[in-house]
Design an enzyme around this catalytic site. Sequence first.
Site, mmCIF file in Angstrom:
data_model
loop_
_atom_site.group_PDB
_atom_site.id
_atom_site.type_symbol
_atom_site.label_atom_id
_atom_site.label_comp_id
_atom_site.label_asym_id
_atom_site.label_seq_id
_atom_site.Cartn_x
_atom_site.Cartn_y
_atom_site.Cartn_z
ATOM 1 N N ASP A 150 -2.213 -1.446 11.092
ATOM 2 C CA ASP A 150 -2.672 -1.335 9.708
ATOM 3 C C ASP A 150 -2.954 -2.687 9.056
ATOM 4 O O ASP A 150 -3.337 -2.736 7.893
ATOM 5 C CB ASP A 150 -1.676 -0.540 8.865
ATOM 6 C CG ASP A 150 -0.310 -1.206 8.779
ATOM 7 O OD1 ASP A 150 -0.057 -2.162 9.529
ATOM 8 O OD2 ASP A 150 0.521 -0.763 7.960
ATOM 9 N N LYS A 201 0.853 -1.191 0.000
ATOM 10 C CA LYS A 201 0.000 0.000 0.000
ATOM 11 C C LYS A 201 0.881 1.230 0.000
ATOM 12 O O LYS A 201 2.062 1.195 0.366
ATOM 13 C CB LYS A 201 -0.943 0.001 1.205
ATOM 14 C CG LYS A 201 -0.271 0.012 2.583
ATOM 15 C CD LYS A 201 0.241 1.371 3.041
ATOM 16 C CE LYS A 201 0.895 1.323 4.414
ATOM 17 N NZ LYS A 201 1.642 2.568 4.737
#
Length: 276
Positions: free
Chosen positions: A136, A8
């Site tokens: 995350d 990401k």
Amino acid sequence: MLTFPNAKINLGLNITEKRPDGYHNLETIFYPIPIEDALEINLLHGGSGKYCLHQAGIEIAGEAENNLVVKAYKLLDELFDLPPVDIHLFKRIPSGAGLGGGSADAAFMLKLLDEKFGLGLGYDKLEEYAARLGADCAFFIRNAPTYAEGIGNIFSPVALSLKGYQLWLVKPDIFVSTRDAFSLIKSHRPEYPLKEAVRLPVGEWKKYMVNDFEESVFPQFPAIGEIKDEMYRQGAIYASMSGSGSSVYGLFDADTVLPDIDFGEKAFVYKGRLTV
């Protein structure tokens, strides 16, 4: 069974306040990109343990038991008494890059185990378990553009697609300590809220969307800031450091010809089109 955990990038990252517990509240947007590891599990036949981890690709420091894919297996094994597994992990996502590679591996391991052993957990439960492994990690369960706040663990969906843009990402051979990056940050409320900035055309992001870590990282490691400057010189519509570094990415129009530039012998360089 085989899966491909993806990385990401952070679109904007504002450190909004320091919490009483010593952590920082922030706001950012996690966006999935097509840089991938490979993760495979099979039933383990023979041996005395419940798992065996084989690693290839980019070297991962530390013992196998500290790898997040192993921690993900142990978490579900404690709850569901899973069969022993043989784990193969090929690392392509560089570590210490602000790309979430380890978190992605953990989340995809949970999804892989859920599918292989028919646990029927569903996204909500998988996110709950993933959050135990890292702030995350849960993002990679749904793996879609997400606005994150709190310590990066409170999520809401974002209606955003960058499909078709070219991504040029460079991770130089520089290690940035997340702890040190945070220690030099001065928390503040952004002048332009990130949720509003991301609704603007990508061509306007440069004026309103910032990564607060750049203010502390670039003076310590000027070479990282120079990569961002180079991307703008080459025509980037938007460029930024991801997370607390050290990778830097640029977004380019589909027809831009990206040059070959030497960022150092050990630099990781990716060029490709976004698919989400």
